[in-house]
Scaffold this active site. Sequence first.
Site, mmCIF file in Angstrom:
data_model
loop_
_atom_site.group_PDB
_atom_site.id
_atom_site.type_symbol
_atom_site.label_atom_id
_atom_site.label_comp_id
_atom_site.label_asym_id
_atom_site.label_seq_id
_atom_site.Cartn_x
_atom_site.Cartn_y
_atom_site.Cartn_z
ATOM 1 N N ASN A 100 0.831 -1.196 0.000
ATOM 2 C CA ASN A 100 0.000 0.000 0.000
ATOM 3 C C ASN A 100 0.870 1.252 0.000
ATOM 4 O OD1 ASN A 100 -2.450 1.711 0.649
ATOM 5 N ND2 ASN A 100 -1.229 2.051 2.512
ATOM 6 N N ARG A 157 -8.316 5.376 1.118
ATOM 7 C CA ARG A 157 -7.600 4.698 0.026
ATOM 8 C C ARG A 157 -6.516 5.575 -0.621
ATOM 9 N NH1 ARG A 157 -12.841 2.321 -0.463
ATOM 10 N NH2 ARG A 157 -12.670 0.090 -0.033
ATOM 11 N N ASP A 166 2.111 6.857 -0.192
ATOM 12 C CA ASP A 166 0.996 6.015 -0.657
ATOM 13 C C ASP A 166 1.118 5.680 -2.145
ATOM 14 O OD1 ASP A 166 -1.566 4.853 0.263
ATOM 15 O OD2 ASP A 166 -2.403 6.117 -1.330
ATOM 16 N N ARG A 194 -0.402 -12.705 2.911
ATOM 17 C CA ARG A 194 -1.219 -11.846 3.773
ATOM 18 C C ARG A 194 -0.954 -10.445 3.252
ATOM 19 N NH1 ARG A 194 0.093 -7.345 7.466
ATOM 20 N NH2 ARG A 194 -1.565 -7.207 8.996
ATOM 21 N N ASP A 196 -0.968 -6.674 3.654
ATOM 22 C CA ASP A 196 -1.018 -5.639 4.675
ATOM 23 C C ASP A 196 -1.835 -4.436 4.194
ATOM 24 O OD1 ASP A 196 0.226 -4.495 7.232
ATOM 25 O OD2 ASP A 196 0.789 -2.963 5.758
ATOM 26 N N HIS A 200 -6.767 -0.036 2.691
ATOM 27 C CA HIS A 200 -6.279 1.246 2.183
ATOM 28 C C HIS A 200 -6.000 1.211 0.694
ATOM 29 C CE1 HIS A 200 -6.111 2.720 6.287
ATOM 30 N NE2 HIS A 200 -5.811 1.466 6.579
ATOM 31 N N GLU A 232 -5.706 -7.964 4.879
ATOM 32 C CA GLU A 232 -5.902 -7.332 6.181
ATOM 33 C C GLU A 232 -6.891 -6.185 6.023
ATOM 34 O OE1 GLU A 232 -4.116 -4.645 9.718
ATOM 35 O OE2 GLU A 232 -3.562 -4.358 7.639
ATOM 36 N N ASN A 295 -3.436 -10.885 17.003
ATOM 37 C CA ASN A 295 -2.362 -10.817 16.012
ATOM 38 C C ASN A 295 -1.301 -9.863 16.531
ATOM 39 O OD1 ASN A 295 -3.056 -8.163 15.432
ATOM 40 N ND2 ASN A 295 -3.522 -8.518 13.290
ATOM 41 N N ARG A 333 -5.638 -19.239 12.320
ATOM 42 C CA ARG A 333 -4.235 -18.820 12.433
ATOM 43 C C ARG A 333 -3.870 -18.710 13.911
ATOM 44 N NH1 ARG A 333 -2.831 -13.079 9.977
ATOM 45 N NH2 ARG A 333 -4.068 -12.419 11.768
HETATM 46 C C1 AAO Z 1 5.038 3.899 12.640
HETATM 47 C C2 AAO Z 1 4.700 4.939 13.696
HETATM 48 C C3 AAO Z 1 3.838 6.053 13.100
HETATM 49 C C4 AAO Z 1 4.554 6.673 11.924
HETATM 50 C C5 AAO Z 1 4.855 5.595 10.908
HETATM 51 C C6 AAO Z 1 5.619 6.119 9.708
HETATM 52 O O1 AAO Z 1 4.002 4.308 14.762
HETATM 53 O O2 AAO Z 1 3.598 7.028 14.100
HETATM 54 O O3 AAO Z 1 3.728 7.661 11.320
HETATM 55 O O4 AAO Z 1 5.650 4.566 11.533
HETATM 56 O O5 AAO Z 1 6.845 6.642 10.107
HETATM 57 C C7 AAO Z 1 2.897 -0.851 11.923
HETATM 58 C C8 AAO Z 1 2.689 -0.136 13.238
HETATM 59 C C9 AAO Z 1 2.653 1.364 13.064
HETATM 60 C C10 AAO Z 1 3.896 1.821 12.338
HETATM 61 C C11 AAO Z 1 3.902 1.126 10.983
HETATM 62 C C12 AAO Z 1 5.103 1.514 10.123
HETATM 63 O O6 AAO Z 1 1.477 -0.579 13.823
HETATM 64 O O7 AAO Z 1 2.591 1.979 14.339
HETATM 65 O O8 AAO Z 1 3.866 3.238 12.186
HETATM 66 O O9 AAO Z 1 3.983 -0.295 11.198
HETATM 67 O O10 AAO Z 1 6.294 1.319 10.797
HETATM 68 C C13 AAO Z 1 -4.955 0.890 10.431
HETATM 69 C C14 AAO Z 1 -4.880 0.108 9.133
HETATM 70 C C15 AAO Z 1 -4.245 -1.253 9.309
HETATM 71 C C16 AAO Z 1 -2.919 -1.163 10.047
HETATM 72 C C17 AAO Z 1 -3.172 -0.459 11.369
HETATM 73 C C18 AAO Z 1 -1.879 -0.293 12.180
HETATM 74 O O11 AAO Z 1 -6.182 -0.025 8.593
HETATM 75 O O12 AAO Z 1 -4.000 -1.762 8.015
HETATM 76 O O13 AAO Z 1 -3.705 0.850 11.105
HETATM 77 N N1 AAO Z 1 -2.302 -2.502 10.238
HETATM 78 C C19 AAO Z 1 -1.187 -2.951 9.370
HETATM 79 C C20 AAO Z 1 -0.155 -3.787 10.108
HETATM 80 C C21 AAO Z 1 0.606 -2.928 11.088
HETATM 81 C C22 AAO Z 1 1.406 -1.889 10.299
HETATM 82 C C23 AAO Z 1 0.708 -1.380 9.118
HETATM 83 C C24 AAO Z 1 -0.501 -1.873 8.664
HETATM 84 C C25 AAO Z 1 1.418 -0.408 8.269
HETATM 85 O O14 AAO Z 1 -0.740 -4.900 10.673
HETATM 86 O O15 AAO Z 1 1.451 -3.671 11.918
HETATM 87 O O16 AAO Z 1 1.712 -0.747 11.158
HETATM 88 O O17 AAO Z 1 2.070 -1.158 7.257
HETATM 89 C C26 AAO Z 1 -9.272 1.976 13.223
HETATM 90 C C27 AAO Z 1 -9.396 1.570 11.775
HETATM 91 C C28 AAO Z 1 -8.307 0.664 11.337
HETATM 92 C C29 AAO Z 1 -6.962 1.240 11.690
HETATM 93 C C30 AAO Z 1 -6.951 1.460 13.213
HETATM 94 C C31 AAO Z 1 -5.586 1.895 13.706
HETATM 95 O O18 AAO Z 1 -9.619 0.880 14.083
HETATM 96 O O19 AAO Z 1 -10.628 0.914 11.591
HETATM 97 O O20 AAO Z 1 -8.375 0.496 9.934
HETATM 98 O O21 AAO Z 1 -5.937 0.323 11.306
HETATM 99 O O22 AAO Z 1 -7.960 2.406 13.529
HETATM 100 O O23 AAO Z 1 -5.484 3.225 13.842
HETATM 101 C C32 AAO Z 1 -11.583 0.841 17.824
HETATM 102 C C33 AAO Z 1 -12.335 1.274 16.575
HETATM 103 C C34 AAO Z 1 -11.645 0.758 15.318
HETATM 104 C C35 AAO Z 1 -10.264 1.252 15.294
HETATM 105 C C36 AAO Z 1 -9.610 0.649 16.521
HETATM 106 C C37 AAO Z 1 -8.157 0.926 16.648
HETATM 107 O O24 AAO Z 1 -11.754 -0.520 18.094
HETATM 108 O O25 AAO Z 1 -13.637 0.789 16.641
HETATM 109 O O26 AAO Z 1 -12.313 1.171 14.176
HETATM 110 O O27 AAO Z 1 -10.231 1.113 17.709
HETATM 111 O O28 AAO Z 1 -7.925 2.261 16.934
#
Ligand code: AAO
Length: 493
Positions: A100, A157, A166, A194, A196, A200, A232, A295, A333
């Site tokens: 992404n 997106r 992006d 998988r 990631d 988005h 994901e 996870n 898983r």
């Molecule tokens: C790091 C730093 C950032 C910096 C970035 C770039 O932490 O501050 O800006 O580097 O320098 C992982 C880490 C991140 C890390 C990133 C890159 O978790 O902290 O950032 O590597 O190093 C969204 C996405 C989902 C994503 C998730 C983390 O939709 O795809 O954010 N997961 C994957 C991986 C993950 C990875 C990445 C993607 C990036 O599994 O390990 O990040 O490649 C809502 C939305 C979700 C959203 C969450 C998180 O969820 O629905 O889509 O996920 O927010 O913000 C309640 C709500 C629910 C909400 C949830 C969580 O339950 O009902 O809707 O709370 O807040």
Amino acid sequence: WSNPTCAPGRHTITHLFEWKWSDIAAECERFLGPMGYCGVQISPPSENRIVTNPNRPWEERYQPVSYNLVTRSGNEADLRDMIQRCNKVNVRIYADVVFNHMTGSGASGTGTGGSHWDSGTLSYPGVPFSAWDFNGGTECSTGDGGIHNYNDPNEVRNCRLLGMADLKLSKDYVRDTVAGYLNHLISLGVAGFRVDAAKHMWPGDLRAVFDRLHDLNTAYFTAGTKPFIYLEVIDLGNEPIKAAEYTGIARVTDFIYGIKIAEVFRHHNQAKWLRTWGDHWGMPNSNDAVVFIDNHDTQRGHSGEGGVLTFYEPRSYKMATEFMLAHPYGFTRVMSSYRWNRDFHDGRDHNSWMGPPHNGDMSIKSPSIQPDMSCGNGWICEHRWRQIYNMVAFRNVVMGTTMTNWWDNGDYAIAFSRGNRGFIVINAGTSDINVNLQTGLSQGTYCDVISGNYENGSCTGNEVHVGGDGHAHFHISSGSEDPVIAIHIGAKK
Ligand code: AAO
């Protein structure tokens, strides 16, 4: 792309989070193959940003620099060797692929494979990608180019997830390049991906990439086998982007599962309601879902927090996993973690960034294997817990049967059969149960695979005697460390 590409008779994968390729190869041979695991989800194999502040967090692997296969887990030769050795013992490799985005903004450096990158000028010569391969002001209208409003599908997106550059997947060059990366992995023998941050990316763009994919390598798979792909997509039901937009393409990860299951095993919702567990609970159809208790994000309170169960609460975690593996819903898983020093203040773990166990030079440490089969050196290896690996085998034995003979005590004790092949009783309540239940199994003596193993025709744990009428007696004290009994025809004396 929704069909798991497991070898026959295998139905569960484990995520060996942050393991080195050479350690995974050894684990396939000495444990995962013999124990009936289908496969391993590996950490992203593509070259990533090196983050030194904080020092080498696991998160750096989600910031790709190029699609060269060089990471802290090993190089391309190590990856190829692992894939070969695992396939040889019928264990598949599923690669976590990040396409992404590239790295986070406003910085530059050299990646784990030595490629230069600059997120200011959007220059990634190791691929190569340059500024016109990324979405910008034309596609994304937020002031800083980042995602802020999850209620706006366009923003989710076309803007930057966590500020990361992006990729413009509407472009043929970007689609071809990403597909080239995935096809390279396919040529090495992986069984699927998988994906990631799939939420988005536009469903149409994903389809365009997958349409470019080759069939799996015929050295290991029958001709015409498509990769297994699971996306994901976090859909808890409260945003306009729905998992259903993606299930026509491939499977999706089911984040509701772990949240709802935690409510049950934390005594916020009676286990008797699990009778209707599955798509009735607002989750995808069984054949569209990849399910898990936690996870690598949710175990740290990232995304979908709501307090899922983790290895830090082993008693409830084992019960939840036993239920997951016994129940027919979804493709399963099992998480496999390492320990880190949690540091909670203001309700947040300030150490959730911590990377895997490492040596002084920051290279990843190998897990040590103890005489009792558990792991050392900071690795938890949930996949090696007896209650879990024996239920992976249970699932293999009962696959294809439906859930029958449901029983509950109106509260937190439940039981069910899987056809005439397996039976499980779970006492998640606070009082003992002492009951006679219809197991659906034929007469005989079975090993309880929770309290022990079936070895050389005998049980190392408790035995269960099933009578000619299919009934057996079960006594489970609520104070038991493992208040579960599971029996199946693969562990009959
Ligand atoms: C790091 C730093 C950032 C910096 C970035 C770039 O932490 O501050 O800006 O580097 O320098 C992982 C880490 C991140 C890390 C990133 C890159 O978790 O902290 O950032 O590597 O190093 C969204 C996405 C989902 C994503 C998730 C983390 O939709 O795809 O954010 N997961 C994957 C991986 C993950 C990875 C990445 C993607 C990036 O599994 O390990 O990040 O490649 C809502 C939305 C979700 C959203 C969450 C998180 O969820 O629905 O889509 O996920 O927010 O913000 C309640 C709500 C629910 C909400 C949830 C969580 O339950 O009902 O809707 O709370 O807040």
